[in-house]
Design an enzyme around this catalytic site. Sequence first.
Site, short mmCIF file in Angstrom:
data_model
loop_
_atom_site.label_atom_id
_atom_site.label_comp_id
_atom_site.label_asym_id
_atom_site.label_seq_id
_atom_site.Cartn_x
_atom_site.Cartn_y
_atom_site.Cartn_z
N SER A 1 0.31 12.18 0.69
CA SER A 1 1.36 12.66 -0.46
C SER A 1 2.38 13.64 0.08
O SER A 1 3.11 14.25 -0.65
CB SER A 1 0.22 13.50 -1.66
OG SER A 1 -0.32 12.66 -2.04
N ALA B 1 -0.36 8.32 5.90
CA ALA B 1 -1.46 8.51 4.81
C ALA B 1 -1.02 7.90 3.68
O ALA B 1 0.14 7.72 3.40
CB ALA B 1 -2.03 9.95 5.02
N HIS B 2 -1.89 8.02 2.41
CA HIS B 2 -1.54 7.38 1.51
C HIS B 2 -0.63 8.27 0.57
O HIS B 2 -0.78 9.33 0.54
CB HIS B 2 -2.75 7.30 0.40
CG HIS B 2 -3.76 8.15 0.12
ND1 HIS B 2 -5.02 8.01 -0.32
CD2 HIS B 2 -3.88 9.23 0.93
CE1 HIS B 2 -5.51 9.03 -0.17
NE2 HIS B 2 -5.07 10.08 0.40
N ASN B 3 0.28 7.58 -0.17
CA ASN B 3 1.44 8.25 -0.93
C ASN B 3 2.15 9.14 -0.16
O ASN B 3 2.89 10.08 -0.94
CB ASN B 3 0.59 9.16 -2.08
CG ASN B 3 -0.25 8.21 -3.06
OD1 ASN B 3 -1.53 8.01 -3.03
ND2 ASN B 3 0.51 7.38 -3.70
N GLN C 1 -8.46 2.42 -3.58
CA GLN C 1 -7.12 2.65 -3.30
C GLN C 1 -6.29 1.66 -4.10
O GLN C 1 -6.15 0.39 -3.55
CB GLN C 1 -6.96 2.92 -1.78
CG GLN C 1 -7.46 3.80 -1.39
CD GLN C 1 -7.13 5.24 -1.36
OE1 GLN C 1 -6.04 5.90 -1.28
NE2 GLN C 1 -8.05 6.02 -2.16
#
EC number: 2.3.1.191
Lengths: 338, 338, 338
Positions: A264, A244-246, A203
């Site tokens: 996302s 979570a990521h993004n 990441q």
Amino acid sequence: MAKKISYTLGDICQQTDSVLIGDEDYLIHGLNTLQEAMKGELSFLSNASYQKYLKSSHAGAVILTPDTQDLFDGNKLVTEQPYYVFAQVTRLFVPVFPEEQRVIHSSVIMGDHCHIPDCVSIAANVVIGNRVHFEENVTIGAGCVIGDDVTIGHDSILYPNVTIYNKVTIGSSAIIHSQVVIGSDGFGFAPNTNTKGWQKVHQLGSVHIGHDVEIGAGTTIDRGAINNTIIGNGVKLDNQIQIAHNVEVGENTAIAGATAIAGSAVIGKRCTIAGAVGIIGHITISDDVHITAMTLVTKSIDTPGSYSSGTAMNTTSEWRKNAACFNRLSKQFRKIQK
Amino acid sequence: MAKKISYTLGDICQQTDSVLIGDEDYLIHGLNTLQEAMKGELSFLSNASYQKYLKSSHAGAVILTPDTQDLFDGNKLVTEQPYYVFAQVTRLFVPVFPEEQRVIHSSVIMGDHCHIPDCVSIAANVVIGNRVHFEENVTIGAGCVIGDDVTIGHDSILYPNVTIYNKVTIGSSAIIHSQVVIGSDGFGFAPNTNTKGWQKVHQLGSVHIGHDVEIGAGTTIDRGAINNTIIGNGVKLDNQIQIAHNVEVGENTAIAGATAIAGSAVIGKRCTIAGAVGIIGHITISDDVHITAMTLVTKSIDTPGSYSSGTAMNTTSEWRKNAACFNRLSKQFRKIQK
Amino acid sequence: MAKKISYTLGDICQQTDSVLIGDEDYLIHGLNTLQEAMKGELSFLSNASYQKYLKSSHAGAVILTPDTQDLFDGNKLVTEQPYYVFAQVTRLFVPVFPEEQRVIHSSVIMGDHCHIPDCVSIAANVVIGNRVHFEENVTIGAGCVIGDDVTIGHDSILYPNVTIYNKVTIGSSAIIHSQVVIGSDGFGFAPNTNTKGWQKVHQLGSVHIGHDVEIGAGTTIDRGAINNTIIGNGVKLDNQIQIAHNVEVGENTAIAGATAIAGSAVIGKRCTIAGAVGIIGHITISDDVHITAMTLVTKSIDTPGSYSSGTAMNTTSEWRKNAACFNRLSKQFRKIQK
């Protein structure tokens, strides 16, 4: 012991967006509900269902609207937004201990090339990486660990045992509660079709937190896969939220505890998301959306309004029968159609 | 290595609420399930579905009821409550390491005016505020951070990396697992209708934890807005539970993991709340209520019993059809009515 | 600052399972999405819905399949598994800071009889118990607390503020993120029918974590009651997952954030479990099962496939009507039957 706190009603009026009707020298030494407030305590009426307690309240003063001010005979602070003014007053009654000083405890371990102004407070056993940049009046609680290349804006507070990974940026006036993690790896793995196992997608992004953000205890915010995870200005996050990521959370959106947001997802401005909500990945929620408790957001939302999923509570015995019917619903519908 | 633990059946019988039938000198060195127990191991039969394993069990002794005692030929401890007696026995087999001593590690950092009796154990890197009051036999794990004016009752254990905010009180015989946070700010914000932003309502209450409470890893309990959040005596909380400000949990209620309880909810005594449950704010749940897993409690409950919401699991393809029908349910009902 | 990272395409090709078509000396200094990639950046096309961005992408090189390679004119790495190769490349771009050295910080507190090889890195304020065994290249982040008799395999990383209880074993190449707790007590209590209170069942098992396991921030894994809780090789756990005592998770299963698994549930190999799922206790899930987000798994699953529960999102006003109908479903069905 903490310093005893008290203010005259005149003082309180001056420090809030309200108009005083009554004795400006009356001394207020605490806040309380209408039912429990006593002489010397300030209360407020914001929710109509509590109006029944107003007449008989022993409060020394009450925050009221122009519409409700005549229902109480004692001292009052008048405003269109009683709960907002009450919130302003709570700030005055936060205990300030004389021993709270701007010091860096001798046990703090700090890397190289850090920028730490004089007016910063860092408690015992904090570990700080290299090239960390703090602005003025940053307060770091005991046991926090702050990675390399982290930036924290002025007047921000980290409570004890917070962990900030490398390269995260946090704006000014942040309040970050204990056990929060910011910048941990997003959950990214590519299936290896040969081995049936998983290849880690390292990441490489980070997390950007705006100004005036509050983050509740135990909340986790993952770093982006390539680009950053972004939390907008004025966002309020309750406890044990998973981001979570993004993910991107828009300005002034408030999210209640135990909500989980998948990778996302993009959430608009001024949304209010209740507790234990799930939001699936790669969807967009527009501005001014409200999501009720424990809803699973299964698709994008492009119209402001309130959204829900699930079923309403019932006795288990009734629920069991209805849940059995749910699992025959499609067949039953087709049967009826015939 | 830990000291090897073993007891005679006579010893075990004396320390539990049971009657021994068999050899009082028989040596027990461990506990195991009926299927896996060997010579020298003690087992129990509590759930009827395991009765089939009893006859052929190699256990050195088994805890049985008066009704089941004749089904096993070996040594037995007889009681009306085999699982309860088994629980009593587990206590005897907790490893005790000779090096566990009542010491305060030299790295501990402590504020002023604390009351710390001699018979207290505080591990490395603990940070303790001012005016903290411990009773006898308190054990604090490494890396815990304890705020000002905190009180902890006798025989309580905090595992490593727990954070306790200012002014929290914890009763006697508490067991608090790692990464728990007690006393973080409740999620209180007043909308500022001019800026469309949020004004923090500073949280002026605290948290009061009763006696004999266990709190699982990663659980968070917020402090009250004005008055206290209250956890009653004998309450058992599993991991990653979120308890919002001003919640009250009644005596001996047990709550399983990942449940989230919103602000000012009042939960009765002896309730059993399964995992991943959501409870909305400002409602009341009476005594002796059971809530099944992942239910959303959407309103007050004034009658003891079991309550549920949600739907039962299905294959995704079937579920999808039924879920589509659910979203046409009201229209379909009206159509049928016609 | 971190060392600037760049590789020739030839280098990258050699270190991944791909074939280069184009300039082997072309220098790649970063990774990006097709839409945002610029000269000198490498991108990939894995999901067909992004194919529209390929033609006009400014990426210096793209990872493509044999089927899509002709759609892009620039440099390309060709493979049947573009996302897998992209994952391999991300590893090359993890920043490596020159100051990261294999050292044990002077503040580390360690018990007796530990086995710590030379090539191990332990950061500030870590507390390690007795008889702990590390293999080579273990990295322990600041503030971690590791209990007695813990074993950690080679090349494993613990990020800051992780807590590992006594006797836990962790395999090689583990990645464990901040605030994780492994080995806390399972939630085991026997009702004492006389007092209406609870008798603790002391948790005498431990936790066994296999090789190549990643565990996300804030996840908690309880120790077994008698036997061990077991996490298989290659398992990937996201953030804030709750794993109760005696759960077994099979090899290469991946579980997304905020999922909660109750005691003694056994989950097969290569399962993919989405976020916020609940799994009740004492059930078995076979290999190759997929569970969709926020499903409650209410019974064992013996057939591979995808499973769901819940309802799909709707506007709150529509949802309310349908939810009311759900609670009359069984009665309505019977009425129709007549």
